[in-house]
Enzyme design. Structure first.
Site: not given
Length: 145
Positions: A11-12, A19, A24, A76, A79, A82, A89, A100, A102, A109, A113
């Protein structure tokens, strides 16, 4: 033989470059993907890109990759890192390497997070290197497979 790598963005991340660029960066997701595609070929990697703001769509994509026997996943989760036991799963279905990533250092942060629900099941985690972290993940994936 070319190895297939799925890049999943949560998301985002479709709003990168717009943003909070101070956190970022200024590159858009399309720019990051273009750079990755350019750098993948010499590594013998074929990339597929996916982004969704919806948890279920991300889970469906992971299920597709399970059925397709993908060679690796770079994710990535945004959100969902978390909050999503469901994405965790789904990733447990995969037997391929998973990285993974970020853009920001999640451990520098807000306290909420600092906990990744994926960290203990992925092959590795890259955090805090901005867009370059995707290239680091791509290089690591090439070495692992």
């Amino acid at each position: 033989m070319t190895k297939k790598i799925q890049i999943i963005n949560g998301p985002n991340l479709n709003m990168l470059g717009k943003r909070e660029p101070e956190i970022y960066g200024s590159l858009s997701l399309d720019q990051i993907n273009s750079d990755l595609a350019h750098n993948a070929e010499p590594l013998g990697l074929e990339l597929a890109f996916f982004q969704s703001n919806h948890e279920g769509a991300i889970i469906d994509k992971i299920h597709e990759n399970f059925n397709a026997k993908i060679d690796g996943v770079i994710i990535n989760p945004g959100a969902f890192t978390h909050t999503s036991i469901a994405i965790r799963d789904a990733l447990l279905l995969l037997t391929c390497p998973i990285v993974e990533i970020h853009l920001s250092n999640i451990y520098k942060r807000e306290a909420f997070r600092h906990k990744s629900l994926l960290a203990d099941i992925v092959t590795g985690q890259i955090s805090g290197f901005g867009a370059y972290g995707y290239q680091m993940a791509l290089n690591a994936m090439a070495d692992m497979i």
